[in-house]
Design a protein around this motif. Structure first.
Motif, short mmCIF file in Angstrom:
data_model
loop_
_atom_site.label_atom_id
_atom_site.label_comp_id
_atom_site.label_asym_id
_atom_site.label_seq_id
_atom_site.Cartn_x
_atom_site.Cartn_y
_atom_site.Cartn_z
N LEU A 159 0.84 -1.21 0.00
CA LEU A 159 0.00 0.00 0.00
C LEU A 159 0.87 1.26 0.00
O LEU A 159 0.71 2.16 0.84
CB LEU A 159 -0.94 0.00 1.20
N LEU A 160 1.77 1.30 -0.94
CA LEU A 160 2.69 2.44 -1.04
C LEU A 160 1.94 3.75 -1.26
O LEU A 160 2.31 4.80 -0.73
CB LEU A 160 3.66 2.20 -2.20
N ALA A 161 0.88 3.70 -2.05
CA ALA A 161 0.16 4.92 -2.43
C ALA A 161 -0.99 5.23 -1.46
O ALA A 161 -1.72 6.19 -1.70
CB ALA A 161 -0.39 4.78 -3.85
N TYR A 162 -1.13 4.46 -0.39
CA TYR A 162 -2.23 4.71 0.55
C TYR A 162 -2.17 6.12 1.14
O TYR A 162 -3.21 6.77 1.29
CB TYR A 162 -2.24 3.67 1.66
N PRO A 163 -0.99 6.63 1.53
CA PRO A 163 -0.96 8.00 2.07
C PRO A 163 -1.56 9.04 1.12
O PRO A 163 -2.10 10.05 1.58
CB PRO A 163 0.54 8.25 2.31
N ILE A 164 -1.46 8.81 -0.19
CA ILE A 164 -2.05 9.76 -1.14
C ILE A 164 -3.57 9.74 -1.02
O ILE A 164 -4.22 10.79 -0.95
CB ILE A 164 -1.63 9.41 -2.58
N ALA A 165 -4.15 8.53 -1.00
CA ALA A 165 -5.60 8.42 -0.84
C ALA A 165 -6.06 9.02 0.48
O ALA A 165 -7.09 9.69 0.56
CB ALA A 165 -6.03 6.95 -0.95
N SER A 166 -5.27 8.80 1.53
CA SER A 166 -5.62 9.33 2.85
C SER A 166 -5.61 10.85 2.86
O SER A 166 -6.50 11.50 3.42
CB SER A 166 -4.66 8.78 3.90
N LYS A 167 -4.60 11.46 2.22
CA LYS A 167 -4.51 12.92 2.18
C LYS A 167 -5.65 13.54 1.38
O LYS A 167 -6.00 14.70 1.59
CB LYS A 167 -3.16 13.34 1.62
N HIS A 168 -6.21 12.79 0.45
CA HIS A 168 -7.37 13.27 -0.30
C HIS A 168 -8.68 13.03 0.45
O HIS A 168 -9.76 13.27 -0.10
CB HIS A 168 -7.43 12.60 -1.67
N GLY A 169 -8.60 12.55 1.69
CA GLY A 169 -9.79 12.32 2.50
C GLY A 169 -10.56 11.07 2.12
O GLY A 169 -11.76 10.97 2.39
N VAL A 176 -3.26 6.70 -8.44
CA VAL A 176 -4.05 7.05 -7.25
C VAL A 176 -4.19 8.56 -7.13
O VAL A 176 -5.30 9.07 -6.87
CB VAL A 176 -3.40 6.46 -5.99
N ASP A 177 -3.12 9.29 -7.34
CA ASP A 177 -3.18 10.75 -7.22
C ASP A 177 -4.12 11.34 -8.27
O ASP A 177 -4.93 12.24 -7.97
CB ASP A 177 -1.78 11.33 -7.38
N LYS A 178 -4.04 10.85 -9.50
CA LYS A 178 -4.86 11.37 -10.58
C LYS A 178 -6.35 11.16 -10.31
O LYS A 178 -7.16 12.09 -10.37
CB LYS A 178 -4.46 10.71 -11.90
N TYR A 179 -6.71 9.93 -9.98
CA TYR A 179 -8.14 9.62 -9.83
C TYR A 179 -8.67 10.01 -8.46
O TYR A 179 -9.87 10.30 -8.32
CB TYR A 179 -8.38 8.14 -10.12
N ALA A 180 -7.83 10.03 -7.44
CA ALA A 180 -8.27 10.51 -6.13
C ALA A 180 -8.57 12.00 -6.19
O ALA A 180 -9.53 12.48 -5.58
CB ALA A 180 -7.22 10.21 -5.07
N THR A 181 -7.74 12.73 -6.94
CA THR A 181 -8.00 14.17 -7.11
C THR A 181 -9.32 14.40 -7.82
O THR A 181 -10.12 15.24 -7.40
CB THR A 181 -6.85 14.81 -7.92
N ALA A 182 -9.56 13.62 -8.88
CA ALA A 182 -10.81 13.78 -9.63
C ALA A 182 -12.01 13.39 -8.77
O ALA A 182 -13.03 14.08 -8.75
CB ALA A 182 -10.76 12.92 -10.89
N PHE A 183 -11.88 12.28 -8.03
CA PHE A 183 -13.01 11.82 -7.21
C PHE A 183 -13.28 12.78 -6.06
O PHE A 183 -14.43 13.11 -5.77
CB PHE A 183 -12.71 10.42 -6.67
N ALA A 184 -12.22 13.25 -5.39
CA ALA A 184 -12.39 14.19 -4.28
C ALA A 184 -13.00 15.49 -4.77
O ALA A 184 -13.83 16.11 -4.09
CB ALA A 184 -11.06 14.45 -3.60
N SER A 185 -12.62 15.92 -5.98
CA SER A 185 -13.15 17.16 -6.54
C SER A 185 -14.64 17.04 -6.81
O SER A 185 -15.43 17.93 -6.48
CB SER A 185 -12.41 17.51 -7.83
N SER A 186 -15.06 15.92 -7.39
CA SER A 186 -16.49 15.73 -7.67
C SER A 186 -17.28 15.60 -6.39
O SER A 186 -18.41 16.10 -6.28
CB SER A 186 -16.69 14.49 -8.54
N SER A 187 -16.70 14.94 -5.38
CA SER A 187 -17.40 14.80 -4.10
C SER A 187 -17.54 16.14 -3.41
O SER A 187 -18.56 16.41 -2.77
CB SER A 187 -16.63 13.82 -3.20
N THR A 188 -16.52 17.00 -3.55
CA THR A 188 -16.58 18.32 -2.93
C THR A 188 -17.69 19.16 -3.53
O THR A 188 -18.42 19.85 -2.82
CB THR A 188 -15.23 19.03 -3.10
N LYS A 189 -17.84 19.09 -4.85
CA LYS A 189 -18.89 19.86 -5.51
C LYS A 189 -20.27 19.43 -5.03
O LYS A 189 -21.16 20.24 -4.83
CB LYS A 189 -18.78 19.69 -7.03
N LYS A 190 -20.43 18.11 -4.84
CA LYS A 190 -21.73 17.61 -4.42
C LYS A 190 -22.05 17.99 -2.98
O LYS A 190 -23.21 18.05 -2.60
CB LYS A 190 -21.77 16.09 -4.57
#
Length: 700
Positions: free
Chosen positions: A140-150, A388-402
């Motif tokens: 889970l090397l990229a887990y901290p990225i997902a965590s930082k995106h909430g 993870v960074d690319k899609y977590a950013t996109a997912f977090a952005s869409s969730s924020t708008k909602k």
């Protein structure tokens, strides 16, 4: 040997520990910044820095025992914090999806990898199985990225974390079994031995660690340093003991995180310190250590390395992507969630390296396989964090708008904590952090009202000392905070004015549980705040840390109809239950049972709960005694006198007025229901945690 080490062997690799540590800290600081300019995850910068400065390139830094040690600590820490950040309610809800994904992300690489290694790459059966198990595991090397995106509580991320333990455990079991058979130690005795040690270890972790944790946190509730060291000791002891059970340390660390999950609330100071230590020191060391393994020069040594590298890397990427896609299809995940699952699970690092090195040591793999595995690690360590960074950013952005409208509604979530010398201030701060919504920028305001009398100067000095301690603890929890110090001969009215000035939605107070002066139910200050009704009022009498609670016993006084304050009080109880990760037993009068069921459904209060009812107002106390266990957190929701308090009895379907429409300001209690219940509970459970929640008059 690195380039610098080759030409300047007397200087490189560096051996001055102070200089090495200084360079490492500079890398921790600058590498993520450089990557950010190229819109790449910061951890890729640390991986590349390790590869460039490591022994296979410039040779400035050697991958010695210190880097290996801290790298192993970092990986262990990643698994521990991943388990610690899991919302256990979500984890249980999506446990099936985690199991399914874990089986798929193990079976696809293991099955296809074995076939390709045996029929195409020409390996014998046992080496082919071992090679496939190397690809089935992931880190889970990229887990901290997902965590930082909430996204640590996201369903897909939670399923991936759960699946990681399944696939890594199975892959490492394959390693143990294949290695045993290759060395002539296989047979039925091996399976009995593994089963016994694994089951004993897992049972021991989930039984001993929580019990020791509750005892320790109760024994040392205010010693932050001791709590931090206790948690680290528990984690690494479990990780070390995992070896004796035939498991890898990462499995022991993950299990210890699950065992401690309920004892360390997500919004607590201790959680913030654990995350900070990992993010700032341990995890970067792991990334740097992995980077030092990478050697791109091996690609130029033979064509077989090219061939093995391409095939192995394609197997990993293809099978991990397929497992994520199939899981996403089965459980109807969004495309971004599926891609995040793939990015988290595609990374090959520690478990892969351990497997290939064991295979090399027992003669199953040659140098070409080892080098091909290193190339696969290089490719996936860059690919996974990027995805993870690319899609977590996109997912977090869409969730924020909602959730913009909802965020606007809940942004006014500040909390006031009146402090005094005789109060248990650390317990008040812990409770306030549990109640605070971390997604908002709401602050917590420790407040001291100094009486205007002949001892004014001494009282002001004592008040400033209390406020400074509260500010220090809240800052350590990474919480916005500001101290408020007032001089006023009417503390109740001063608190009400402060509440209006800062727009606080909650007031958290301590209560000594002693009968007040004549004419007051809980004390003149508390009575005035309840009468005001402009904020949720949470009164606490805490005997030990709230993290030691195993369940919440939520007791409703009998009521005539469901009112706004009751809904608000229930919402606060739900927040506490979710933060503590415990279930809730709800006690209510039989006549109010249907109203309460409708309230939980209407306002989507989804905390794990059991509804039980007592026959009448006279039977609630013996009924509660029968259904209360040690370490239950008792939360009482009193009932205001609904014949007098018209605001409290306003129908929930109407717009809530700011003031009493009847003009009455008499919000007195019903002493038979509220005050007597409270004092009875305190008398019976003096050594148990108790909260009394008065909801505000408006839905916020």
């Amino acid at each position: 040997m690195g380039m610098f080490a080759k030409f300047f062997p007397s200087v490189f690799p560096l051996n001055d520990p102070v200089l090495i540590f200084a360079i490492v800290l500079v890398l921790f600081l600058t590498a993520p910044m450089v990557m950010k300019r190229f819109n790449l995850p910061g951890m890729i910068g640390l991986l590349l820095a390790g590869a460039i400065l490591g022994p296979h390139a410039l040779g400035i830094l050697a991958r010695d025992s210190s880097f290996i040690l801290l790298g192993a600590v970092g990986l262990t820490y990643i698994m521990f914090t991943a388990a610690l950040e899991i919302d256990l309610t979500v984890f249980k809800k999506y446990g099936v999806s985690g199991f399914v994904f874990g089986m798929l992300t193990f079976a696809f690489p293991q099955g296809l990898g074995t076939l390709i290694a045996y029929y195409i790459l020409g390996f014998d059966l046992l080496p082919a199985i071992l090679l496939a198990s190397m690809l089935a595991s992931h880190t889970l090397l990229a887990y901290p990225i997902a965590s930082k995106h909430g996204l640590s509580t996201n369903r897909a991320v939670t399923a991936t974390v759960g699946g990681t333990i399944i696939t890594d455990t199975l892959a490492l079991l394959v390693l143990a079994v294949v290695a045993s058979y290759a060395q002539g130690d296989g047979g039925e005795a091996l399976w009995w031995r593994l089963g016994f040690f694994i089951s004993t270890f897992v049972a021991g972790v989930f039984f001993l660690v929580p019990h020791l944790g509750r005892w320790f946190f109760k024994k040392f509730p205010n010693d932050d340093s001791a709590q931090f060291v206790f948690v680290l000791s528990s984690v690494f002891m479990c990780a070390a003991l995992a070896h004796f059970a035939g498991l890898e340390p990462i499995v022991g660390a993950f299990l210890s995180g699950l065992a401690l999950n309920k004892l360390i609330p997500h919004n607590s100071t201790l959680m913030n310190r654990l995350n900070f230590t990992g993010d700032a020191i341990f995890i970067p060391f792991f990334l740097l250590s992995v980077g030092m393994i990478l050697d791109v020069t091996v690609l130029f040594k033979s064509f077989r390395i090219w061939w093995l590298s391409i095939v192995i890397t394609l197997i990993v990427i293809g099978t991990k992507w397929a497992a994520a896609k199939v899981s996403g299809f089965i459980f109807r995940y969004k495309n971004e969630e599926t891609q995040i699952m793939f990015g988290l699970s595609v990374v090959q690092a520690a478990a892969t390296l351990a497997t290939v090195m064991v295979g090399h040591r027992i003669g199953m793999f040659d140098d070409a396989v080892v080098n091909a595995a290193i190339i696969t690690i290089l490719v996936t360590c860059i690919l996974g964090p990027y995805v993870v960074d690319k899609y977590a950013t996109a997912f977090a952005s869409s969730s924020t708008k909602k959730s913009e409208d909802h965020s606007a509604e809940t942004s006014n979530d500040s909390i006031i904590i009146p402090v005094a010398p005789e109060q248990n201030i650390p317990a008040l701060l812990e409770l306030s952090l549990l109640l605070r919504n971390p997604k908002t920028k709401a602050a917590i305001y420790p407040t001291h009202i100094t009486a205007d009398n002949e001892n004014l100067n001494d009282n002001m000095a004592a008040g400033k000392k209390l406020l400074n301690k509260a500010l220090h603890d809240l800052s350590a929890a990474n919480c916005p905070t500001e101290a408020i110090h007032r001089v006023d001969s009417e503390p109740a009215q001063a608190l009400i004015k402060i509440r209006k000035e800062v727009g606080a939605s909650k007031v958290v107070m301590s209560w000594d549980a002693r009968p007040s002066e004549k004419g007051a139910q809980f004390g003149s200050v508390i009575d005035a705040l309840v009468t005001d009704g402009g904020a949720n009022l949470i009164i606490s009498k805490l005997a030990y840390s709230l993290s030691g609670s195993r369940r919440i016993n939520l007791v409703f006084a009998p009521f005539k109809s469901m009112t706004i304050p009751l809904v608000q009080a229930a919402k606060n109880a739900e927040v506490i239950a979710k933060q503590l990760g415990v279930s809730m037993q709800v006690m209510v009068a039989q006549d109010n049972l249907n109203d309460l069921k409708n309230m939980f459904k209407t306002y989507e209060l989804n905390v794990s709960k059991t509804l039980i009812s007592y026959p009448s107002g006279r039977t609630w106390f013996p009924f509660m005694i029968q259904n209360t266990l040690p370490h239950d957190l008792i939360i009482l929701i009193p009932t205001l006198n609904q014949n007098v308090d018209m605001v409290a009895n306003t129908p929930l379907t109407t717009t809530q007025p700011e003031s009493n429409p009847s003009g009455s300001t008499d919000n007195s209690y019903s002493p038979n229901d509220s005050t007597m219940m409270t004092y009875s509970i305190v008398g019976r459970y003096s050594d148990q945690n108790l909260l009394i929640i008065f909801g505000s008059k408006s839905l916020n």
